[in-house]
Scaffold this motif. Sequence first.
Motif, short mmCIF file in Angstrom:
data_model
loop_
_atom_site.label_atom_id
_atom_site.label_comp_id
_atom_site.label_asym_id
_atom_site.label_seq_id
_atom_site.Cartn_x
_atom_site.Cartn_y
_atom_site.Cartn_z
N ASN A 75 0.84 -1.20 0.00
CA ASN A 75 0.00 0.00 0.00
C ASN A 75 0.88 1.26 0.00
O ASN A 75 0.63 2.20 -0.75
CB ASN A 75 -0.93 0.01 1.21
CG ASN A 75 -1.75 1.27 1.31
OD1 ASN A 75 -2.40 1.68 0.37
ND2 ASN A 75 -1.70 1.91 2.47
N THR A 76 1.90 1.26 0.83
CA THR A 76 2.81 2.40 0.89
C THR A 76 3.50 2.60 -0.46
O THR A 76 3.62 3.74 -0.94
CB THR A 76 3.85 2.19 2.00
OG1 THR A 76 3.16 2.08 3.25
CG2 THR A 76 4.84 3.33 2.06
N GLU A 79 1.07 4.16 -2.89
CA GLU A 79 0.88 5.58 -2.57
C GLU A 79 2.07 6.43 -3.02
O GLU A 79 1.89 7.51 -3.58
CB GLU A 79 0.64 5.76 -1.08
CG GLU A 79 -0.71 5.27 -0.63
CD GLU A 79 -0.97 5.49 0.85
OE1 GLU A 79 -0.05 5.93 1.57
OE2 GLU A 79 -2.10 5.24 1.28
N ASP A 83 1.85 9.33 -5.81
CA ASP A 83 2.24 10.70 -5.48
C ASP A 83 3.35 11.21 -6.39
O ASP A 83 3.40 12.39 -6.74
CB ASP A 83 2.68 10.81 -4.02
CG ASP A 83 1.51 10.65 -3.05
OD1 ASP A 83 0.34 10.78 -3.48
OD2 ASP A 83 1.77 10.38 -1.85
N LYS A 97 -5.52 4.90 -4.58
CA LYS A 97 -5.00 4.86 -3.21
C LYS A 97 -6.04 4.29 -2.24
O LYS A 97 -5.68 3.56 -1.30
CB LYS A 97 -4.57 6.27 -2.78
CG LYS A 97 -3.33 6.75 -3.52
CD LYS A 97 -3.11 8.22 -3.33
CE LYS A 97 -2.03 8.49 -2.32
NZ LYS A 97 -1.74 9.93 -2.19
#
Length: 124
Positions: A75-76, A79, A83, A97
């Motif tokens: 997930n990180t 993201e 970004d 996200k």
Amino acid sequence: MEFQKDNTFFTGRLKSLVFALKGAIKLITTEHSIMVQSTLAVLITIAGFYFNISHEEWLFQTLAIGLVLSVEGLNTAVEKVADFIHPEFHTKIGFIKDIAAGAVFFAAMTAIAIGLMIYLPKFT
């Protein structure tokens, strides 16, 4: 400096392991959600020793901890890539996200269910 792939089996795997460890350390030291989840993993591991859980319970607990930390790491990564590609708010990036965060939610709910199945009987 140009990247050169290491084609030898042993040193290639060793380098991959070093990169993986670097990534794990970056996750644990920079991401607050991983910090919280790692702390919970340590506490639940201590609880496992305290309550003397069975071999099978250790297997499920370890799997649950690994599942949550792994999915949170993915997930990180999603993201960070989102970004990087589109730093400003965009509804499609937000949607992506949210889906990644939803995967963490499923993993966390599974881990909570496993934890309840292991530890609730210890209190009755």
